[in-house]
Design an enzyme around this catalytic site. Structure first.
Site, PDB file in Angstrom:
ATOM      1  N   GLY A  37       1.271  -1.350   0.244  1.00 31.36           N
ATOM      2  CA  GLY A  37       0.072   0.342   0.168  1.00 31.36           C
ATOM      3  C   GLY A  37       0.966   1.468   0.072  1.00 31.36           C
ATOM      4  CG  LEU A  39      -0.305   2.612  -4.198  1.00 32.28           C
ATOM      5  CD1 LEU A  39      -1.451   1.044  -5.204  1.00 32.28           C
ATOM      6  CD2 LEU A  39       0.538   0.896  -3.544  1.00 32.28           C
ATOM      7  CD  GLU A  41       3.867   8.640 -11.278  1.00 32.30           C
ATOM      8  OE1 GLU A  41       4.218   8.167 -11.900  1.00 32.30           O
ATOM      9  OE2 GLU A  41       2.708   8.244 -10.645  1.00 32.30           O
ATOM     10  N   GLY A  42       7.112   4.603  -8.284  1.00 26.90           N
ATOM     11  CA  GLY A  42       7.842   3.231  -8.830  1.00 26.90           C
ATOM     12  C   GLY A  42       6.236   2.429  -8.320  1.00 26.90           C
ATOM     13  CG  HIS A  43       4.164   0.612  -5.302  1.00 32.46           C
ATOM     14  ND1 HIS A  43       4.251   1.826  -4.573  1.00 32.46           N
ATOM     15  CD2 HIS A  43       3.911  -0.185  -4.517  1.00 32.46           C
ATOM     16  CE1 HIS A  43       4.594   1.865  -3.479  1.00 32.46           C
ATOM     17  NE2 HIS A  43       4.620   0.330  -3.349  1.00 32.46           N
ATOM     18  N   GLY A 154      10.739  -5.424  -8.206  1.00 31.93           N
ATOM     19  CA  GLY A 154      10.954  -4.620  -8.059  1.00 31.93           C
ATOM     20  C   GLY A 154      12.712  -3.544  -7.729  1.00 31.93           C
ATOM     21  CD  GLN A 155      17.794  -4.455  -9.242  1.00 34.60           C
ATOM     22  OE1 GLN A 155      17.316  -5.765 -10.688  1.00 34.60           O
ATOM     23  NE2 GLN A 155      18.612  -4.445  -8.944  1.00 34.60           N
ATOM     24  CG  LEU A 191       9.940   7.597  -6.935  1.00 32.07           C
ATOM     25  CD1 LEU A 191       8.553   7.317  -7.797  1.00 32.07           C
ATOM     26  CD2 LEU A 191       9.688   8.702  -6.130  1.00 32.07           C
TER      27      LEU A 191
END
Length: 287
Positions: A37, A39, A41-43, A154-155, A191
């Site tokens: 949760g 959230l 921009e990365g998500h 995500g990396q 982010l």
């Protein structure tokens, strides 16, 4: 937002399975993006990529209590479900799986868990004992419930990505892991939902982490010692940064590379600024 179709929000395992079964019956492929949760921009980079590689997108929003080693961190984590669903509506996401803790753990934490192995006690695992076992256990549960064709990770959370990929391979889970590159602020800061807790001065100091990674990447062709020295030079003198670790690890083992290593690697860093802990990483080549 009123003109946008909001995702269907599902709160039970049974309904989630039924919804996915309906998508499968219609011949559609399914992508899952697991989140805690809050959230940002990365998500959203995850859900945009998911739109390119699957027909139906599922975003899980579950603040998993078992992976928090400090109760205060769990209590502090933002809970913004309505705003999160609004963001996902803007991206045209189909389904949101938002179960309660009781729904995911009806009898308390599971007696059966997934072990991250030895790597789970290094770096983040050393500082947060049991964290990766808890992450892998809840990810295994989510994959078992949603049975997605592809799942996005995500990396930015490099060690988490490593152990999830290894679990999927080791356990022959029929889901492909799609790696999403780190999304950064214009000044380079990765982010994170935790960034909101930084003061203005801490936010400025946090730029040192990505600067250290950039320095290591630039010096990598001169060898491991040069890369580490360059990173150390970037980190020195920033009093607000309490460094937990900076290391260069092998992508196939997540163990520190040898002094004479040549080839692909990952530079990883973690530090605390005030009461906020940040992690970051960057792939590089040594030699």
């Amino acid at each position: 937002m009123s003109a946008q179709r909001r995702p269907r929000v599902i709160e039970t395992v049974r309904e989630m399975r039924e919804a996915v079964a309906a998508e499968r019956a219609a011949g559609r492929t399914v992508a899952l993006t697991p989140t805690l949760g809050a959230l940002h921009e990365g998500h959203l980079a995850h859900v945009r990529r998911a739109a390119e590689i699957a027909d139906t997108r599922v975003v899980s929003i579950f603040l998993n209590p078992t992976q928090f080693t400090q109760p205060a961190d769990l209590e502090r984590y933002p809970r913004t479900l309505d705003a999160d669903v609004d963001l996902l509506a803007g991206e045209g996401v189909d389904l949101v799986f938002a179960p309660s803790v009781d729904e995911m753990y009806p009898t308390g934490p599971t007696a059966t868990t997934v072990s991250a192995g030895a790597v789970g006690s290094t770096f983040e695992g050393r500082l947060r004992p049991g964290h990766f076992d808890a992450v892998l256990t809840v990810v295994a549960k989510l994959l078992g419930i949603v049975t997605p064709d592809v799942v996005t990770f995500g990396q930015k959370d490099a060690q988490q990505l490593f152990v999830v990929k290894r679990m999927v391979g080791d356990l022959n889970i029929a889901t492909r892991v799609e790696t999403i590159p780190t999304v950064r602020e214009p000044d380079g800061l990765a982010l994170s939902s935790r960034n909101r807790f930084l003061s203005a001065s801490e936010r400025t100091a946090a730029r040192t982490l990505s600067a250290a990674l950039e320095a290591a990447v630039s010096a990598g062709e001169r060898g491991i010692d040069a890369a580490l020295a360059a990173a150390q030079g970037a980190l020195m003198g920033e009093e607000l940064v309490d460094l937990d670790y900076f290391a260069i690890v092998h992508p196939a083992t997540f163990r520190p590379v040898d002094d004479d290593y040549r080839g692909p690697a990952i530079a990883i860093v973690a530090a605390t600024l005030g009461s906020t802990r940040l992690i970051d990483n960057e792939p590089l080549r040594i030699g």
